[in-house]
Design a protein around this motif. Sequence first.
Motif, PDB file in Angstrom:
ATOM      1  N   VAL A  20       0.849  -1.195   0.000  1.00 59.80           N
ATOM      2  CA  VAL A  20       0.000   0.000   0.000  1.00 59.80           C
ATOM      3  C   VAL A  20       0.884   1.244   0.000  1.00 59.80           C
ATOM      4  O   VAL A  20       0.636   2.201  -0.743  1.00 59.80           O
ATOM      5  N   TRP A  21       1.926   1.243   0.822  1.00 60.40           N
ATOM      6  CA  TRP A  21       2.845   2.385   0.874  1.00 60.40           C
ATOM      7  C   TRP A  21       3.443   2.638  -0.508  1.00 60.40           C
ATOM      8  O   TRP A  21       3.472   3.779  -0.978  1.00 60.40           O
ATOM      9  N   LEU A  22       3.920   1.584  -1.152  1.00 59.70           N
ATOM     10  CA  LEU A  22       4.543   1.728  -2.468  1.00 59.70           C
ATOM     11  C   LEU A  22       3.554   2.264  -3.504  1.00 59.70           C
ATOM     12  O   LEU A  22       3.884   3.185  -4.274  1.00 59.70           O
ATOM     13  N   LEU A  23       2.344   1.731  -3.536  1.00 60.75           N
ATOM     14  CA  LEU A  23       1.318   2.204  -4.475  1.00 60.75           C
ATOM     15  C   LEU A  23       0.967   3.666  -4.220  1.00 60.75           C
ATOM     16  O   LEU A  23       0.882   4.465  -5.153  1.00 60.75           O
ATOM     17  N   SER A  24       0.740   3.992  -2.961  1.00 58.88           N
ATOM     18  CA  SER A  24       0.326   5.338  -2.594  1.00 58.88           C
ATOM     19  C   SER A  24       1.428   6.353  -2.877  1.00 58.88           C
ATOM     20  O   SER A  24       1.171   7.428  -3.415  1.00 58.88           O
ATOM     21  N   VAL A  41      11.972  -1.374   1.028  1.00 56.58           N
ATOM     22  CA  VAL A  41      10.772  -0.879   1.711  1.00 56.58           C
ATOM     23  C   VAL A  41      10.058  -2.039   2.401  1.00 56.58           C
ATOM     24  O   VAL A  41       9.662  -1.938   3.571  1.00 56.58           O
ATOM     25  N   ARG A  42       9.908  -3.152   1.696  1.00 61.23           N
ATOM     26  CA  ARG A  42       9.234  -4.313   2.298  1.00 61.23           C
ATOM     27  C   ARG A  42       9.993  -4.832   3.522  1.00 61.23           C
ATOM     28  O   ARG A  42       9.387  -5.189   4.538  1.00 61.23           O
ATOM     29  N   THR A  43      11.311  -4.878   3.440  1.00 63.61           N
ATOM     30  CA  THR A  43      12.125  -5.313   4.584  1.00 63.61           C
ATOM     31  C   THR A  43      11.958  -4.350   5.752  1.00 63.61           C
ATOM     32  O   THR A  43      11.815  -4.773   6.909  1.00 63.61           O
ATOM     33  N   TYR A  44      11.955  -3.053   5.474  1.00 59.66           N
ATOM     34  CA  TYR A  44      11.785  -2.030   6.512  1.00 59.66           C
ATOM     35  C   TYR A  44      10.438  -2.204   7.220  1.00 59.66           C
ATOM     36  O   TYR A  44      10.360  -2.144   8.452  1.00 59.66           O
ATOM     37  N   PHE A  45       9.397  -2.451   6.455  1.00 62.39           N
ATOM     38  CA  PHE A  45       8.088  -2.664   7.075  1.00 62.39           C
ATOM     39  C   PHE A  45       8.089  -3.929   7.924  1.00 62.39           C
ATOM     40  O   PHE A  45       7.541  -3.945   9.031  1.00 62.39           O
ATOM     41  N   ARG A  46       8.694  -4.980   7.423  1.00 64.64           N
ATOM     42  CA  ARG A  46       8.709  -6.267   8.134  1.00 64.64           C
ATOM     43  C   ARG A  46       9.564  -6.203   9.397  1.00 64.64           C
ATOM     44  O   ARG A  46       9.201  -6.753  10.430  1.00 64.64           O
ATOM     45  N   VAL A  65      -5.927  -1.878   2.853  1.00 66.07           N
ATOM     46  CA  VAL A  65      -6.142  -0.795   1.889  1.00 66.07           C
ATOM     47  C   VAL A  65      -5.613   0.549   2.402  1.00 66.07           C
ATOM     48  O   VAL A  65      -5.718   1.564   1.709  1.00 66.07           O
ATOM     49  N   GLY A  66      -5.050   0.551   3.609  1.00 60.19           N
ATOM     50  CA  GLY A  66      -4.490   1.777   4.162  1.00 60.19           C
ATOM     51  C   GLY A  66      -3.659   1.471   5.378  1.00 60.19           C
ATOM     52  O   GLY A  66      -3.775   0.388   5.965  1.00 60.19           O
ATOM     53  N   LEU A  75       2.799  11.459  13.866  1.00 61.76           N
ATOM     54  CA  LEU A  75       2.053  10.677  12.887  1.00 61.76           C
ATOM     55  C   LEU A  75       3.031  10.504  11.728  1.00 61.76           C
ATOM     56  O   LEU A  75       3.176  11.381  10.887  1.00 61.76           O
ATOM     57  N   SER A  76       3.757   9.392  11.741  1.00 64.70           N
ATOM     58  CA  SER A  76       4.889   9.268  10.825  1.00 64.70           C
ATOM     59  C   SER A  76       4.513   8.751   9.447  1.00 64.70           C
ATOM     60  O   SER A  76       5.258   8.963   8.496  1.00 64.70           O
ATOM     61  N   GLN A  77       3.367   8.088   9.320  1.00 61.74           N
ATOM     62  CA  GLN A  77       2.950   7.586   8.012  1.00 61.74           C
ATOM     63  C   GLN A  77       1.437   7.532   7.952  1.00 61.74           C
ATOM     64  O   GLN A  77       0.792   7.098   8.912  1.00 61.74           O
ATOM     65  N   LEU A  78       0.895   7.940   6.834  1.00 56.61           N
ATOM     66  CA  LEU A  78      -0.529   7.776   6.545  1.00 56.61           C
ATOM     67  C   LEU A  78      -0.645   7.619   5.036  1.00 56.61           C
ATOM     68  O   LEU A  78      -0.440   8.575   4.288  1.00 56.61           O
TER      69      LEU A  78
END
Length: 155
Positions: A20-24, A41-46, A65-66, A75-78
Amino acid sequence: MTAVALRRALPADAGAAADVWLLSFAAALPTVVRRRSDDEVRTYFREVVVPLRETWVAEAADRVVGLMVLDGDVLSQLYLDPDWRGRGLGDRFVDLAKRSRPGGLSLWTFQVNKPAHRFYERHGFVPVEYTDGSGNEEREPDVRYDWRPEQAQSA
């Protein structure tokens, strides 16, 4: 209309949240150069975002979806799946953040992201600092917004 639940992210949600982060990011910030590959990015999220931050996801029809990430009073990410914008999810996430941090919140967004400026200002956030971007990994000029409950009451 599909029901959407906001809930704390589980370790199994990290990949979907990163997607979702990548798409957005790609949809909202086409001119901003990312310094991390999709895999990074995926590794960072995991490894960091989901296990070490207060990460929330919006789930609809068994699909993320969000996402919203709180890190202390930041609020570091939305980020929302582009197909889910304009459906009130961002409003719900901000309301959740305000309830979770009643003393106030700060956030950073890029100066080029004018829709985000309008969104956050509509929710009572006030721009308090503009930078040249030297403090973020993208090296993109940004702006810090603050929300304090006393600001909202006096507005």
